[in-house]
Design a protein around this motif. Structure first.
Motif, short mmCIF file in Angstrom:
data_model
loop_
_atom_site.label_atom_id
_atom_site.label_comp_id
_atom_site.label_asym_id
_atom_site.label_seq_id
_atom_site.Cartn_x
_atom_site.Cartn_y
_atom_site.Cartn_z
N SER A 1 -7.79 -0.33 -0.15
CA SER A 1 -7.05 -0.20 -1.40
C SER A 1 -7.86 0.59 -2.42
CB SER A 1 -6.72 -1.59 -1.98
OG SER A 1 -5.82 -2.28 -1.14
N PRO B 1 0.84 -1.21 0.00
CA PRO B 1 0.00 0.00 0.00
C PRO B 1 0.87 1.25 0.00
CG PRO B 1 -0.77 -1.58 1.65
CD PRO B 1 0.55 -2.08 1.15
N HIS C 1 -4.01 -6.25 -2.43
CA HIS C 1 -5.13 -5.44 -1.95
C HIS C 1 -5.38 -5.71 -0.47
CE1 HIS C 1 -6.80 -5.15 -6.32
NE2 HIS C 1 -5.92 -4.19 -6.06
#
Length: 280
Positions: free
Chosen positions: A157, A42, A94
Motif C-alpha cells: 500500500s 487497492p 492497507h
C-alpha cells in the motif's frame, strides 16, 4: 443529500463506514455503495486477484463483499517465481504482505562445505498465522550468510508505514554460540535508497530462549533489538526495521539480513518468511 454523504464516506476508512450503518437507513445505504468501497480496495485490486481461480466471480461481487473477502482470505501471488501472500487490513484496507522463506535468496560465505546440502525445504505442520505458507526453508550449517528479499512495490500500500518482521526458529540440531547473542544486521532500501538499518540479537541456547531480558548491547549507529518468541512451537519474531512507502517510490523494496558474528557454525535455522505489516 445521500450523494454528498457517499462522497464524504470515501474520505474515511472501512472501520468508520461499518460503524455508521446502524445510524439510519440513509447511512446504511450510503455505506454499501461500490463508490465508497472502491476507495478502500487497492487501486490495482484487479491485477492482484487475476490469478485466482475464482477471480471472475469475485469481480462480479459488490465491492464491500469483495473487500471483506480479501480481509479474510489471503491471496497467493507468484511474481518472478517468488511465493508471496497479501491480506487486506479490515480496519484500514492497507495490504499486509508475506514473503515466503522458500523464496528468500541466500548468499553463502562458507569455504567448507559440510556433507549434504546447505538448504532444503520442509513442511510447517501448524502455521500460526494466515499469511504463512505451509512450507519453509531450512538453513543447514552456515558459517556466515546473507538473506535477501526483493518486493515489488505494487504488492504494498502507498502512503503507509510498514513494520518488517523476520520469522524463524532454531531446530533441535542448532549449534550456535551459547555465551553471547548472535548479531545480525538488517537493512531496508527502497529503489537503492537506505531507509532502515537495525541490529538484532538472539541467543542460540534453546533452553534459555531468546535474550529478551538480557542487557541489550549498545551501538550508536543502529537501532537494536532482541527477538520475541511466538507461541506455539518455538517460532521467533525479529522486528528488523520499518519503512514508509509513498506515491513517488518506484523501486523495489530490498530487505537484507546479514550475519555479523565471527565464523561459527549456526546449525539448523528454519525460516518461515518475512512479514511486512501496516503499522498505521
Amino acid at each position: 443529500m445521500e450523494d454528498i454523504l457517499t462522497r464524504v464516506l470515501c474520505l474515511t476508512d472501512p472501520r468508520f463506514v461499518c460503524s455508521i450503518t446502524i445510524t439510519s437507513q440513509m447511512f446504511n445505504r450510503a455505506a454499501g455503495y461500490d463508490l465508497v468501497w472502491n476507495t478502500f480496495l487497492p487501486p490495482n485490486f484487479r491485477q492482484l486477484i487475476e490469478g485466482l481461480p475464482n477471480a471472475d466471480h469475485l469481480l462480479t461481487l459488490p465491492r464491500k463483499t469483495l473487500f471483506l473477502y480479501l480481509t479474510e482470505n489471503p491471496v497467493c501471488i507468484n511474481d518472478r517465481n517468488v511465493a508471496q501472500k497479501i491480506l487486506l487490513n479490515r480496519n484500514t484496507g492497507h495490504i499486509a504482505y508475506f514473503y515466503a522463506g522458500t523464496s528468500i535468496n541466500v548468499s553463502w560465505f562458507d569455504e567448507v562445505i559440510m556433507d549434504g546440502t546447505h538448504q532444503r525445504e520442509s513442511s510447517i505442520s501448524t502455521p500460526i498465522r494466515p499469511l504463512w505458507f505451509p512450507r519453509c526453508m531450512d538453513l543447514i550449517n552456515p558459517l556466515w550468510l546473507q538473506l535477501n528479499a526483493l518486493i515489488n512495490p505494487v504488492l504494498l500500500s502507498r502512503n503507509c508505514n510498514y513494520t518488517v518482521r523476520f520469522i524463524f526458529r532454531m531446530l533441535p540440531e542448532f549449534m550456535g554460540q551459547n555465551d553471547a547473542p548472535d548479531q545480525v544486521l538488517c537493512n531496508i532500501r527502497i529503489g537503492g535508497r537506505p531507509v532502515s538499518a537495525r541490529l538484532v540479537y538472539f541467543r542460540s541456547n534453546n533452553a534459555v530462549g531468546p535474550g529478551v531480558n538480557e542487557q541489550l548491547p549498545h551501538d550508536d549507529d543502529y537501532w537494536a533489538s532482541y527477538v520475541e518468541e511466538l507461541e506455539p512451537h518455538g517460532w521467533l519474531e525479529a522486528n528488523i526495521g520499518e519503512f514508509y512507502l509513498d506515491n513517488d517510490d518506484r523501486g523495489n523494496v530490498h530487505i537484507s539480513i546479514r550475519d555479523m558474528t565471527a565464523a561459527n557454525w549456526k546449525g539448523f535455522i528454519q525460516v518461515a518468511g518475512i512479514e511486512c505489516i501496516p503499522s498505521d
